[in-house]
Design a protein around this motif. Structure first.
Motif, PDB file in Angstrom:
ATOM      1  N   LEU A   1      65.561 125.974  37.353  1.00 42.60           N
ATOM      2  CA  LEU A   1      65.418 127.221  36.607  1.00 42.60           C
ATOM      3  C   LEU A   1      65.342 128.414  37.545  1.00 42.60           C
ATOM      4  O   LEU A   1      65.949 129.470  37.277  1.00 42.60           O
TER       5      LEU A   1
ATOM      6  N   ARG B   1      71.669 134.423  37.838  1.00 39.73           N
ATOM      7  CA  ARG B   1      72.033 135.301  36.720  1.00 39.73           C
ATOM      8  C   ARG B   1      71.595 136.737  36.967  1.00 39.73           C
ATOM      9  O   ARG B   1      72.242 137.682  36.526  1.00 39.73           O
TER      10      ARG B   1
ATOM     11  N   GLU C   1      66.851 128.936  30.556  1.00 35.19           N
ATOM     12  CA  GLU C   1      67.512 129.926  31.417  1.00 35.19           C
ATOM     13  C   GLU C   1      67.708 131.241  30.663  1.00 35.19           C
ATOM     14  O   GLU C   1      67.380 132.321  31.177  1.00 35.19           O
ATOM     15  N   GLU C   2      68.199 131.163  29.436  1.00 40.95           N
ATOM     16  CA  GLU C   2      68.418 132.371  28.640  1.00 40.95           C
ATOM     17  C   GLU C   2      67.103 133.094  28.345  1.00 40.95           C
ATOM     18  O   GLU C   2      67.020 134.324  28.416  1.00 40.95           O
TER      19      GLU C   2
ATOM     20  N   ARG D   1      68.957 129.043  38.709  1.00 36.80           N
ATOM     21  CA  ARG D   1      69.848 129.564  37.676  1.00 36.80           C
ATOM     22  C   ARG D   1      69.485 130.994  37.271  1.00 36.80           C
ATOM     23  O   ARG D   1      70.363 131.861  37.132  1.00 36.80           O
ATOM     24  N   VAL D   2      68.216 131.236  37.077  1.00 39.93           N
ATOM     25  CA  VAL D   2      67.787 132.569  36.668  1.00 39.93           C
ATOM     26  C   VAL D   2      68.034 133.564  37.794  1.00 39.93           C
ATOM     27  O   VAL D   2      68.522 134.689  37.564  1.00 39.93           O
TER      28      VAL D   2
ATOM     29  N   LEU E   1      67.544 123.130  29.823  1.00 43.41           N
ATOM     30  CA  LEU E   1      67.724 124.041  30.950  1.00 43.41           C
ATOM     31  C   LEU E   1      68.489 125.293  30.526  1.00 43.41           C
ATOM     32  O   LEU E   1      68.116 126.414  30.893  1.00 43.41           O
ATOM     33  N   HIS E   2      69.548 125.125  29.770  1.00 45.14           N
ATOM     34  CA  HIS E   2      70.334 126.279  29.332  1.00 45.14           C
ATOM     35  C   HIS E   2      69.493 127.181  28.424  1.00 45.14           C
ATOM     36  O   HIS E   2      69.514 128.414  28.564  1.00 45.14           O
TER      37      HIS E   2
END
Length: 337
Positions: free
Chosen positions: A285, A292, A255-256, A288-289, A251-252
């Protein structure tokens, strides 16, 4: 004067061919309307194309009370296409071969893929379908002209594979990157009209992931066809060290990747292909995205373990599009002769 008349006829046929390719079916009045040609001209051209088999009748259009009109469709089997596409399945290379729209089909694992690996299966296709007019390869790599410049199957790289296939079968050969074809197939079958930008990313695990981008209905390749080659991009964990079954690590990482991709290309949606996705990963996702990006851009994420459907749709669509383009080019050459 005779050459001018012949040229005009071929140009008008090309117009009808492209309308039927885009609209799927159309009546004579509709073809006249879309093309700007008279119904008399459309009727004469259709008669020739029906006789040759390039166009077929497709039943009556729905009637509003008057006499129903016959619909016509482009006959893509007029020139059969041989489609070969490969992907990773259970850590091995799995190859699909089709003739036309599944007139003939085979799936098999292949090891140590090289220039001669597809000969036997293509020989069978050409023996069964003498009207095969195009070979389309969907493989994990990129080709420019006669050269395969990047490929996960190293035996295909260089200037041997594609010229050899063209020489052996004497037909045009199309080469498309796997994720480009998947993304194009997804766009063709699942996106709404007017969607300008869609991104797909394929995670085969055995190799570096790759990305495909469809802009305004066409695949974006970038300089030297390098767009979407993700092996060298910065990520929190090197791709060959990523544990695809560690949900939080994945996931991390994603996400990036999606944040960076959104800032640069801003696709209306992502479709992610892989065999490791969990049921709630797309939702997480998106959250989180979106967080961000500060709510300034809403990203839509879909995950899929079933890439074959989009891959096959994309390869067949690209092959049939190329067949129509080649028919136009062939007729142009005939007119010049």
């Amino acid at each position: 004067m005779k050459a001018d008349t012949r040229l005009m006829k071929q140009l008008n046929k090309s117009t009808l061919r492209n309308i039927l390719s885009q609209k799927r079916t159309a009546t004579k009045p509709e073809l006249a309307k879309y093309s700007g040609l008279s119904v008399v001209t459309v009727n004469a051209l259709l008669s020739e194309m029906l006789y040759s088999g390039e166009v077929q009748e497709s039943g009556n259009a729905p009637s509003g009370g008057g006499r129903p009109s016959m619909q016509y469709r482009y006959n893509y089997d007029y020139r059969t296409v041989a489609v070969v596409y490969g992907h990773q399945l259970e850590g091995r290379s799995y190859i699909h071969t089709l003739a036309g729209k599944k007139l003939w089909e085979r799936q098999e694992y292949m090891e140590e893929i090289g220039p001669e690996s597809f000969d036997s299966v293509l020989d069978e296709v050409f023996a069964a379908f003498g009207n095969t007019g195009l070979i389309a390869f969907g493989l994990p790599g990129e080709a420019i002209g006669n050269e395969v410049i990047i490929n996960d199957f190293k035996g295909l790289e260089g200037r041997v594979f594609l010229p050899r296939i063209r020489e052996r079968y004497q037909v045009p050969v199309l080469f498309e990157n796997d994720i480009n074809a998947m993304t194009y197939g997804y766009y063709q079958s699942k996106c709404v009209e007017g969607e300008a930008c869609v991104a797909g990313i394929y995670f085969p695990r055995s190799f570096f992931p790759g990305a495909g981008l469809v802009l305004n209905g066409s695949i974006y390749y970038g300089a030297s066809h390098f767009a979407g080659e993700m092996g060298a991009m910065y990520t929190p964990v090197p791709w060959d060290k990523l544990d695809y079954f560690d949900g939080e690590q994945v996931l991390h990482q994603l996400e990036e990747v999606l944040v960076s991709y959104s800032c640069i290309a801003a696709p209306s949606r992502f479709v992610l292909y892989g065999d490791f996705f969990t049921a709630d990963m797309s939702r997480l996702l998106e959250q989180r995205v979106g967080s961000r990006l500060g709510g300034s851009f809403r990203v839509r994420v879909e995950t899929s373990e079933k890439l074959e459907e989009d891959y096959e749709t994309g390869m067949i669509s690209l092959a049939l599009k190329r067949i129509v383009e080649d028919m136009d080019a062939l007729q142009d050459r005939e007119v010049k002769l």
